[in-house]
Design an enzyme around this catalytic site. Structure first.
Site, PDB file in Angstrom:
ATOM      1  N   ASP A   1      -7.993  -5.280  -0.159  1.00 57.22           N
ATOM      2  CA  ASP A   1      -8.432  -6.184  -1.233  1.00 57.22           C
ATOM      3  C   ASP A   1      -8.064  -7.636  -0.974  1.00 57.22           C
ATOM      4  OD1 ASP A   1      -7.598  -3.477  -3.311  1.00 57.22           O
ATOM      5  OD2 ASP A   1      -9.618  -4.253  -2.954  1.00 57.22           O
TER       6      ASP A   1
ATOM      7  N   HIS B   1       0.856  -1.187   0.000  1.00 58.20           N
ATOM      8  CA  HIS B   1       0.000   0.000   0.000  1.00 58.20           C
ATOM      9  C   HIS B   1       0.892   1.237   0.000  1.00 58.20           C
ATOM     10  CE1 HIS B   1      -3.234   2.787   1.132  1.00 58.20           C
ATOM     11  NE2 HIS B   1      -4.046   1.824   0.733  1.00 58.20           N
TER      12      HIS B   1
HETATM   13  C1  SDX Z   1      -6.201  -0.007  -3.029  1.00 61.80           C
HETATM   14  O1  SDX Z   1      -4.378   4.480  -2.061  1.00 61.80           O
HETATM   15  C2  SDX Z   1      -5.355   3.892  -1.473  1.00 61.80           C
HETATM   16  O2  SDX Z   1      -5.784   4.291  -0.411  1.00 61.80           O
HETATM   17  C3  SDX Z   1      -5.917   2.679  -2.223  1.00 61.80           C
HETATM   18  C4  SDX Z   1      -6.936   1.835  -1.475  1.00 61.80           C
HETATM   19  C5  SDX Z   1      -8.228   2.599  -1.204  1.00 61.80           C
HETATM   20  O3  SDX Z   1      -8.934   2.235  -0.246  1.00 61.80           O
HETATM   21  O4  SDX Z   1      -8.574   3.488  -2.071  1.00 61.80           O
HETATM   22  O5  SDX Z   1      -6.389   1.377  -0.231  1.00 61.80           O
HETATM   23  C6  SDX Z   1      -7.350   0.602  -2.313  1.00 61.80           C
HETATM   24  O6  SDX Z   1      -5.931   0.344  -4.154  1.00 61.80           O
HETATM   25  C7  SDX Z   1      -5.348  -1.017  -2.292  1.00 61.80           C
HETATM   26  C8  SDX Z   1      -4.118  -1.488  -3.150  1.00 61.80           C
HETATM   27  C9  SDX Z   1      -4.635  -2.583  -4.101  1.00 61.80           C
HETATM   28  N1  SDX Z   1      -3.556  -2.982  -5.029  1.00 61.80           N
HETATM   29  C10 SDX Z   1      -2.907  -4.127  -4.907  1.00 61.80           C
HETATM   30  O7  SDX Z   1      -3.081  -4.921  -3.981  1.00 61.80           O
HETATM   31  C11 SDX Z   1      -1.917  -4.410  -6.041  1.00 61.80           C
HETATM   32  C12 SDX Z   1      -0.620  -4.983  -5.468  1.00 61.80           C
HETATM   33  N2  SDX Z   1       0.087  -3.921  -4.721  1.00 61.80           N
HETATM   34  C13 SDX Z   1       0.921  -3.055  -5.468  1.00 61.80           C
HETATM   35  O8  SDX Z   1       1.007  -3.088  -6.816  1.00 61.80           O
HETATM   36  C14 SDX Z   1       1.494  -1.870  -4.719  1.00 61.80           C
HETATM   37  O9  SDX Z   1       1.794  -2.288  -3.452  1.00 61.80           O
HETATM   38  C15 SDX Z   1       0.621  -0.640  -4.676  1.00 61.80           C
HETATM   39  C16 SDX Z   1       0.187  -0.222  -6.021  1.00 61.80           C
HETATM   40  C17 SDX Z   1      -0.572  -0.884  -3.827  1.00 61.80           C
HETATM   41  C18 SDX Z   1       1.452   0.493  -4.030  1.00 61.80           C
HETATM   42  O10 SDX Z   1       2.448   0.796  -4.929  1.00 61.80           O
HETATM   43  P1  SDX Z   1       3.612   1.835  -4.551  1.00 61.80           P
HETATM   44  O11 SDX Z   1       3.307   2.561  -3.303  1.00 61.80           O
HETATM   45  O12 SDX Z   1       3.890   2.647  -5.775  1.00 61.80           O
HETATM   46  O13 SDX Z   1       4.787   0.859  -4.223  1.00 61.80           O
HETATM   47  P2  SDX Z   1       5.786   0.278  -5.298  1.00 61.80           P
HETATM   48  O14 SDX Z   1       5.030  -0.312  -6.446  1.00 61.80           O
HETATM   49  O15 SDX Z   1       6.785   1.331  -5.589  1.00 61.80           O
HETATM   50  O16 SDX Z   1       6.442  -0.918  -4.480  1.00 61.80           O
HETATM   51  C19 SDX Z   1       7.546  -0.693  -3.611  1.00 61.80           C
HETATM   52  C20 SDX Z   1       8.350  -2.001  -3.676  1.00 61.80           C
HETATM   53  C21 SDX Z   1       8.735  -2.388  -5.093  1.00 61.80           C
HETATM   54  O17 SDX Z   1       9.913  -3.193  -5.010  1.00 61.80           O
HETATM   55  P3  SDX Z   1      11.370  -2.477  -5.216  1.00 61.80           P
HETATM   56  O18 SDX Z   1      11.285  -1.698  -6.520  1.00 61.80           O
HETATM   57  O19 SDX Z   1      11.593  -1.602  -4.014  1.00 61.80           O
HETATM   58  O20 SDX Z   1      12.365  -3.633  -5.295  1.00 61.80           O
HETATM   59  O21 SDX Z   1       7.520  -3.088  -3.198  1.00 61.80           O
HETATM   60  C22 SDX Z   1       7.318  -4.029  -4.266  1.00 61.80           C
HETATM   61  C23 SDX Z   1       7.623  -3.303  -5.556  1.00 61.80           C
HETATM   62  O22 SDX Z   1       8.058  -4.204  -6.541  1.00 61.80           O
HETATM   63  N3  SDX Z   1       5.912  -4.435  -4.187  1.00 61.80           N
HETATM   64  C24 SDX Z   1       5.472  -5.685  -4.323  1.00 61.80           C
HETATM   65  C25 SDX Z   1       4.092  -5.601  -4.116  1.00 61.80           C
HETATM   66  N4  SDX Z   1       3.728  -4.334  -3.872  1.00 61.80           N
HETATM   67  C26 SDX Z   1       4.878  -3.620  -3.921  1.00 61.80           C
HETATM   68  N5  SDX Z   1       6.109  -6.831  -4.595  1.00 61.80           N
HETATM   69  C27 SDX Z   1       5.323  -7.949  -4.660  1.00 61.80           C
HETATM   70  N6  SDX Z   1       3.983  -7.949  -4.474  1.00 61.80           N
HETATM   71  C28 SDX Z   1       3.338  -6.799  -4.199  1.00 61.80           C
HETATM   72  N7  SDX Z   1       2.014  -6.783  -4.009  1.00 61.80           N
END
Ligand code: SDX
Length: 435
Positions: free
Chosen positions: A369, A312
Site C-alpha cells: 500500500d 506486515h
Molecule cells: C495489507 O496480510 C496480508 O497479506 C495483507 C496484505 C494483502 O495483500 O492482503 O498484504 C495487504 O493489508 C498490507 C498492510 C496494510 N496496512 C498498513 O499499512 C497499516 C499500517 N501497518 C500496521 O498497522 C501493521 O503493520 C499491520 C496491521 C500491517 C500488521 O500488524 P501486526 O502484524 O499485528 O503487527 P503489530 O501491529 O503487532 O506491530 C508490531 C509492532 C508494534 O509495536 P510494539 O507493540 O512491538 O512496540 O510494530 C509496530 C506496532 O506498534 N508497528 C508500527 C507499524 N506497524 C507496526 N509502528 C508504526 N507504524 C507502523 N506502520
C-alpha cells in the site's frame, strides 16, 4: 482445475505431555518445506484447545494457490514469481492462472477474455440501486452492497456451471460496479462498458468518459493499472481472504462471500491503508519538512499516528510488491506526468524508517500500500476509490481461494473455539436487589 497439491506427510511428529500423559501430534510438510503441527485431533485426544489471537501462528487450510516467504520477500502465484508475472503477463492471464491453476494458452485466454467481456454489463435496475444511495457514500460499502445484490439477480448460484457463471460475472462486473459507484458519487450518468476495449481500458473508459465527448484511454494508463491489479491479485490467507473462506464455509454463495471480503478489505489496517497512505503523504506535503517529524510521531506510543503502508504480519523484509511499485512509480510518473512531490515524500519516509532502530528492530518495511496510491493518483483515480482498486485486483484471488475451500475433500464449516474468561454461573437477582 489442476489436482490440488496435497501436503507431503512428514515422518516426524511432536510429543505433547499434559497431566502426565504423552500425546503424539503428526507433523505435516508443505511443498516449500514449511512444517505444521496437525492439531485437528487435539481437543478430542487431550481436551485442550489452542489460543492464537490474530492467528499469527495458525494455519487455517492447505492451499496450492499462493506462496509467500516473509523472511525472504518471496511471492509466487501457482509457483510463478510475482516479478516475472508483472513483466510477462497481463491481469486476465493472472486471473486465469489463479482460478484454473495454469497460465492459459492463446486460445484459452482469448475465450476467457471474450466471456468476461460479454458479462461486463449490469442489469438496468442497478441504476435505481445506486440512485438510492447517498452521493457521498464511500464506494467500498457501495461495492460490497452491489456485489451482494448480484445474488438477487442471479439467484441460482450453486452447482458447478452456475458457479462458473458467477465467477465470470464477478470478474466482469466488478469494474462496472466500481465505475458506476464513482459516477453516482459525482452526479454523472453511468457510462456503459465497451466490448472493443481491453479489461483495464474498459474500466478507465467507464470511469472518465462522459456522454458529452469521446474519451480515449491512454495505453500507458491501462498498462499501469494492469500492473497494479496483477500485484494485488492474491496474497494467501490475509484478513479479507480468510473472511471470504469463512463466509463460504457456511455454504453461503460466492457473491455473498465476496461481498464480505470487500467489507473486510476496507479496514485501514488492511486494504484501506492505501487511502490512508496518500492522506498521510498529503498532510506531510502541506507542512514543510515534516516527514522527519511524522516518523517520530509514528514511533511514539502515546501518538495515534502510524506510518501507514509500513509493516506486515508476514513480510519481515521488503514486500516484493512494494519493490516493483516503487520502480513503477518513477516509470509511470516520468511517462504520464504527475505529482512527484508525494513520491519524494514517500521515498524520504522510507529512507528515514529503514535507518531507524524502531522500524528496523520491528522489521517494518514498506508494504504493497505504500507506493500504490502514488500511481492511482497519477492515473486520476479519486483517493476514496483506492481501496476499490485493491478489491478489483484481489477479486480473482478471493474467488480462487473460495473455490479451493469448497473443493477441499476435508471441507467443513469454519468454527473456531475460545477460552471463556467471563463470570462463572450465578443466580439472577430481582431488579429491586440489583446495583
Ligand atoms: C495489507 O496480510 C496480508 O497479506 C495483507 C496484505 C494483502 O495483500 O492482503 O498484504 C495487504 O493489508 C498490507 C498492510 C496494510 N496496512 C498498513 O499499512 C497499516 C499500517 N501497518 C500496521 O498497522 C501493521 O503493520 C499491520 C496491521 C500491517 C500488521 O500488524 P501486526 O502484524 O499485528 O503487527 P503489530 O501491529 O503487532 O506491530 C508490531 C509492532 C508494534 O509495536 P510494539 O507493540 O512491538 O512496540 O510494530 C509496530 C506496532 O506498534 N508497528 C508500527 C507499524 N506497524 C507496526 N509502528 C508504526 N507504524 C507502523 N506502520
Amino acid at each position: 482445475m489442476t489436482p490440488e497439491t496435497t501436503l507431503m506427510s512428514a515422518r516426524d511428529s511432536v510429543q505433547l505431555v499434559y497431566q502426565g500423559k504423552s500425546f503424539q501430534m503428526p507433523l505435516v510438510r508443505g511443498t516449500e518445506g514449511e512444517v505444521g503441527v496437525d492439531i485437528s485431533k487435539l481437543r478430542q485426544e487431550t481436551g485442550l484447545v489452542t489460543l492464537d489471537p490474530g492467528y499469527g501462528n495458525t494455519g487455517s487450510c492447505q492451499s496450492s494457490i499462493t506462496f509467500i516467504d516473509g523472511e525472504k520477500g518471496i511471492l509466487r502465484y501457482r509457483g510463478y514469481p510475482i516479478e516475472e508475472l508483472a513483466v510477462q503477463c497481463d491481469f486476465l492471464d493472472v486471473c486465469y492462472l489463479l482460478l484454473y491453476g495454469e497460465l492459459p494458452t492463446k486460445d484459452q485466454l482469448s475465450k476467457f477474455a471474450n466471456e468476461v467481456t460479454h458479462h461486463t454489463m449490469l442489469h438496468e435496475n442497478f441504476g435505481r440501486f445506486f440512485g438510492a444511495l447517498p452521493k457521498d457514500a464511500h464506494p467500498m460499502p457501495v461495492c460490497a452492497a452491489a456485489v451482494a445484490a448480484l445474488t438477487t439477480f442471479y439467484q441460482d448460484a450453486e452447482g458447478e456451471d452456475s458457479i462458473h457463471q458467477s465467477v465470470l460475472r464477478l470478474i466482469a462486473k466488478m469494474p462496472t460496479l466500481a465505475a458506476y459507484s464513482y459516477k453516482h458519487s459525482i452526479g454523472q450518468p453511468s457510462i456503459y462498458p465497451r466490448n472493443a476495449l481491453d479489461y483495464c481500458s474498459n474500466f478507465l473508459y467507464m470511469m472518465f468518459a462522459t456522454p458529452c465527448e469521446e474519451y480515449f484511454v491512454d495505453p500507458m494508463f491501462a498498462k499501469a493499472l494492469d500492473l497494479l491489479w496483477i500485484l494485488h491479485a492474491d496474497h494467501e490467507q490475509n484478513c479479507s481472504t480468510s473472511t471470504v473462506r469463512m463466509v463460504g464455509s457456511s455454504k453461503a454463495n460466492l457473491y455473498a462471500s465476496i461481498s464480505s471480503g470487500i467489507s473486510a478489505l476496507w479496514g485501514p489496517l488492511h486494504g484501506g491503508a492505501n487511502q490512508q497512505v496518500i492522506e498521510m503523504l498529503e498532510s506531510i506535503a502541506m507542512t514543510e519538512g515534516s516527514a522527519d517529524k511524522f516518523v517520530q510521531r509514528a514511533k511514539d506510543k502515546n501518538d495515534t499516528a502510524r506510518l501507514m503502508g509500513f509493516g506486515h504480519r508476514v513480510y519481515k523484509s521488503y514486500d516484493p510488491r512494494a519493490k516493483i511499485l516503487k520502480k513503477a512509480c518513477t516509470d509511470v510518473l516520468s511517462r504520464i506526468g504527475g505529482n512527484n512531490q508525494l513520491l519524494d515524500i514517500a521515498m524520504r519516509l522510507e529512507e528515514l524508517a529503514l535507518h531507524d532502530e524502531y522500524f528496523v528492530s520491528r522489521k517494518l518495511y514498506p508494504n504493497v500500500d505504500f507506493y500504490s496510491g502514488v500511481i492511482y493518483k497519477a492515473l486520476g483515480i479519486p483517493v476514496n476509490m483506492f481501496t476499490v482498486m485493491f478489491a478489483i485486483g484481489r477479486l480473482p484471488g478471493w474467488i480462487a481461494q473460495w473455490l479451493e475451500m469448497r473443493r477441499d475433500p476435508q471441507f467443513r464449516i469454519g468454527r473456531p473455539r475460545q477460552l471463556y474468561t467471563g463470570a462463572t454461573q450465578r443466580a439472577i437477582l430481582p431488579i429491586e436487589k440489583r446495583g
